[in-house]
Design an enzyme around this catalytic site. Structure first.
Site, PDB file in Angstrom:
ATOM      1  N   GLY A  21       0.856  -1.127   0.151  1.00  0.00           N
ATOM      2  CA  GLY A  21       0.064  -0.071   0.129  1.00  0.00           C
ATOM      3  C   GLY A  21       0.799   1.301  -0.056  1.00  0.00           C
TER       4      GLY A  21
ATOM      5  N   GLY B  66       5.924  -3.516   3.000  1.00  0.00           N
ATOM      6  CA  GLY B  66       5.715  -3.936   4.452  1.00  0.00           C
ATOM      7  C   GLY B  66       5.921  -5.321   4.524  1.00  0.00           C
ATOM      8  CG  ASN B  67       3.099  -7.835   6.470  1.00  0.00           C
ATOM      9  OD1 ASN B  67       2.733  -7.163   5.524  1.00  0.00           O
ATOM     10  ND2 ASN B  67       2.217  -8.461   7.177  1.00  0.00           N
ATOM     11  N   GLY B  68       4.604  -8.170   3.752  1.00  0.00           N
ATOM     12  CA  GLY B  68       4.675  -9.100   2.595  1.00  0.00           C
ATOM     13  C   GLY B  68       5.842  -8.868   1.642  1.00  0.00           C
TER      14      GLY B  68
ATOM     15  CB  THR C  97       3.877  -0.440   7.972  1.00  0.00           C
ATOM     16  OG1 THR C  97       2.802  -0.127   8.846  1.00  0.00           O
ATOM     17  CG2 THR C  97       5.166  -0.846   8.519  1.00  0.00           C
ATOM     18  CB  ILE C  98       0.695   4.471   7.590  1.00  0.00           C
ATOM     19  CG1 ILE C  98      -0.409   3.306   7.627  1.00  0.00           C
ATOM     20  CG2 ILE C  98       1.095   4.984   6.585  1.00  0.00           C
ATOM     21  CD1 ILE C  98      -1.544   3.917   7.344  1.00  0.00           C
ATOM     22  CG  ASP C  99      -1.205  -0.194  10.131  1.00  0.00           C
ATOM     23  OD1 ASP C  99      -1.668   0.774  10.149  1.00  0.00           O
ATOM     24  OD2 ASP C  99      -1.365  -1.030   9.244  1.00  0.00           O
TER      25      ASP C  99
ATOM     26  CG  MET D 253      -7.496  12.979   4.371  1.00  0.00           C
ATOM     27  SD  MET D 253      -8.992  13.164   5.396  1.00  0.00           S
ATOM     28  CE  MET D 253      -8.130  13.427   6.969  1.00  0.00           C
TER      29      MET D 253
HETATM   30  P1  ATP Z   1       1.049  -3.506   3.287  1.00  0.00           P
HETATM   31  O1  ATP Z   1       1.426  -3.123   4.642  1.00  0.00           O
HETATM   32  O2  ATP Z   1       1.121  -2.010   2.653  1.00  0.00           O
HETATM   33  O3  ATP Z   1       0.080  -4.392   3.146  1.00  0.00           O
HETATM   34  P2  ATP Z   1       2.996  -5.621   2.350  1.00  0.00           P
HETATM   35  O4  ATP Z   1       4.272  -5.366   1.835  1.00  0.00           O
HETATM   36  O5  ATP Z   1       2.471  -6.276   3.305  1.00  0.00           O
HETATM   37  O6  ATP Z   1       2.465  -3.917   2.620  1.00  0.00           O
HETATM   38  P3  ATP Z   1       1.439  -7.062   0.313  1.00  0.00           P
HETATM   39  O7  ATP Z   1       0.454  -6.714  -0.620  1.00  0.00           O
HETATM   40  O8  ATP Z   1       1.097  -8.126   1.432  1.00  0.00           O
HETATM   41  O9  ATP Z   1       1.774  -5.423   1.090  1.00  0.00           O
HETATM   42  O10 ATP Z   1       2.656  -7.642  -0.292  1.00  0.00           O
HETATM   43  C1  ATP Z   1       3.405  -7.075  -1.459  1.00  0.00           C
HETATM   44  C2  ATP Z   1       4.077  -7.691  -2.271  1.00  0.00           C
HETATM   45  O11 ATP Z   1       4.737  -8.828  -1.657  1.00  0.00           O
HETATM   46  C3  ATP Z   1       2.947  -8.397  -3.240  1.00  0.00           C
HETATM   47  O12 ATP Z   1       3.647  -8.426  -4.732  1.00  0.00           O
HETATM   48  C4  ATP Z   1       2.917  -9.930  -2.705  1.00  0.00           C
HETATM   49  O13 ATP Z   1       2.722 -10.649  -3.578  1.00  0.00           O
HETATM   50  C5  ATP Z   1       4.285 -10.016  -2.184  1.00  0.00           C
HETATM   51  N1  ATP Z   1       4.368 -10.993  -0.944  1.00  0.00           N
HETATM   52  C6  ATP Z   1       3.715 -11.108   0.310  1.00  0.00           C
HETATM   53  N2  ATP Z   1       3.770 -11.931   0.928  1.00  0.00           N
HETATM   54  C7  ATP Z   1       4.764 -12.777   0.497  1.00  0.00           C
HETATM   55  C8  ATP Z   1       5.511 -13.954   0.678  1.00  0.00           C
HETATM   56  N3  ATP Z   1       5.361 -14.799   1.895  1.00  0.00           N
HETATM   57  N4  ATP Z   1       6.546 -14.504  -0.077  1.00  0.00           N
HETATM   58  C9  ATP Z   1       6.695 -13.895  -1.177  1.00  0.00           C
HETATM   59  N5  ATP Z   1       6.258 -12.820  -1.643  1.00  0.00           N
HETATM   60  C10 ATP Z   1       5.181 -12.150  -0.923  1.00  0.00           C
HETATM   61 MG    MG Z   2       0.972  -6.165   4.902  1.00  0.00          MG
END
Ligand code: ATP
Ligand code: MG
Length: 420
Positions: free
Chosen positions: A111, A200-202, A229-231, A344
């Site tokens: 995000g 973020g974490n993902g 992360t804003i959280d 916002m």
């Molecule tokens: P936010 O906190 O804004 O959600 P995020 O980094 O957690 O940020 P996600 O959409 O969950 O956002 O993941 C971002 C990218 O990382 C995506 O392209 C997703 O496919 C990839 N991703 C998420 N989890 C994994 C994982 N366990 N292994 C590999 N890639 C991942």
């Molecule tokens: Mg996330």
């Protein structure tokens, strides 16, 4: 435990798998030379400004004299006597890449978050300071690695100079589509040596998977992340960039802590009864609710986003309806307005303190890559800038303990009763 800790927090490096000779850094630090020396007359040319690889920062600085001291509940009793040292971030005297030959890429995923552009900008500036000529942006998150029609974007100081003045991400973001092997194919085909990943974490889980896959293929690639992360829900760190701005923008104590605390609407200790009380004594009230709160009160849609995250139902809309209905039922006139501040909060530009944080985190990400680290993240712990192995920060989200002093402070400052 001490040995275990030191091992866990040791940073993965490309030299673990390749026999590489370092070269002196090209990142010049102006020497703080003064012919007169300091007040003792000592010449100050010993100062070189570089971080040594044995430099560490201490993660926890409180010595709890009793397990029931405030805050001690967060400490694993087995680990309480372990000295929790982590690696200091910053420029090293020796580097493992020839700057002129380096191709560096930057990608932003997940995000939006205030400060993304500040970090992109600083990474580009710092790479150029080292002498890197080939810097590219990967558009729209991990998708940009393999989706047809998405072209990498050449980046330079000139191009990114003013991007911090706008919110959002200059490179665009996306969710989903992270096929690690295809991403690494693409990294290989594009001959990328350094990959900077903001997310973020993902995104961090993805970055670590890319790092592991590069190792498996014996590619000399440094993958360095900067948490976004804003959280503020990433383990071990004081705060992540964007958090301060988001809090400021929301103008109220929007506290991700609310996510952890279950509440009920009805009943003697429910939110509605408290609102009745507030209307009676004040004539108005403001309810702040985190977007993920109260999911058990809502019907689950079961839907997931492109990254596989569960799409949460909208608690704000639900509460607005419930509150309206309740006051109608009890015959009290009440006007209920609902404001969803998501964009916002997420899409604005970073405030001054976040901009400073972004500057240092972005610069340190580049120093980390040149020092040969990979699979690390650039962050601030206990007020010091450090590198952590990604594996240590993605084990779980950071949670607020509803029995902690922090939560208690939240209750006393907002006047909110403990609804659970
Ligand atoms: P936010 O906190 O804004 O959600 P995020 O980094 O957690 O940020 P996600 O959409 O969950 O956002 O993941 C971002 C990218 O990382 C995506 O392209 C997703 O496919 C990839 N991703 C998420 N989890 C994994 C994982 N366990 N292994 C590999 N890639 C991942
Ligand atoms: Mg996330």
């Amino acid at each position: 435990f001490q040995e275990d800790w030191d091992k866990r927090f040791n940073l993965p490096r490309i030299t673990d798998i390749y026999d590489l000779k370092p070269r002196p850094t090209t990142f010049s630090l102006k020497k703080n030379r003064s012919p007169a020396g300091d007040e003792n007359g000592t010449p100050m040319d010993k100062w070189n400004g570089y971080v040594n690889s044995d430099d560490r920062a201490l993660l926890k600085v409180i010595k709890y004299s009793s397990p029931n001291s405030a805050g001690a509940e967060c400490i694993d009793p087995d680990c309480s006597w372990v000295e929790q040292w982590v690696h200091r971030a910053g420029p090293r005297k020796e580097i493992y890449y020839e700057p002129e030959e380096v191709k560096a890429a930057i990608v932003t995923c997940g995000g939006l978050c205030p400060g993304l552009n500040d970090v992109i900008r600083q990474i580009v500036f710092t790479l150029e300071t080292y002498g890197v000529k080939n810097i590219v942006g990967i558009p729209f998150g991990y998708r940009g690695f393999f989706e047809k029609g998405l072209k990498e974007m050449p980046l330079s100081r000139h191009l990114v100079e003013n991007i911090n003045l706008a919110g959002g991400s200059f490179l665009g973001v996306s969710r989903g589509g992270a096929k690690t092997s295809e991403i690494v194919d693409s990294i290989q085909a594009r001959r990328i040596d350094m990959l900077f990943v903001l997310g973020g974490n993902g995104t961090h889980a993805g970055a670590n998977a890319i790092h592991e896959e590069c190792r498996k293929r014996k590619l000399k690639v440094s993958v360095v992340a900067v948490p976004k992360t804003i959280d503020n829900d990433i383990l071990l760190m004081d705060k992540t960039f964007g958090f301060d701005t988001a809090v400021e923008e929301a103008q109220r104590a929007i506290n991700s802590a609310y996510i952890e605390v279950p509440f009920t609407l009805d009943g003697e200790y429910g939110v509605l009864r408290h609102l009745e009380h507030l209307l009676k004594i004040k004539g108005f009230c403001v309810v702040c609710v985190a977007e993920a709160a109260g999911q058990e009160l809502l019907q689950k849609s079961g839907a997931t986003d492109a990254s596989g995250n569960v799409i949460l139902s909208d608690i704000g809309v639900h509460m607005q309806q419930k509150i309206k209905m309740h006051f109608k039922d009890i015959g009290v006139p009440a006007d209920v307005k609902y404001i969803d501040p998501t964009y916002m909060v997420r899409a604005c530009r970073a405030n001054a303190s976040d901009a400073i944080l972004c500057t240092v985190l972005g610069q340190n990400a580049v120093h980390g890559a040149f020092a040969g680290f990979s699979g690390i993240t650039s962050c601030i712990c206990n007020t010091h800038y450090v590198y952590l192995p990604i594996t240590e920060v993605i084990t779980a989200p950071k949670r607020v303990n509803p029995n902690s002093r922090m939560w208690h402070r939240c209750l006393t400052s907002t006047g909110q009763p403990d609804f659970h």
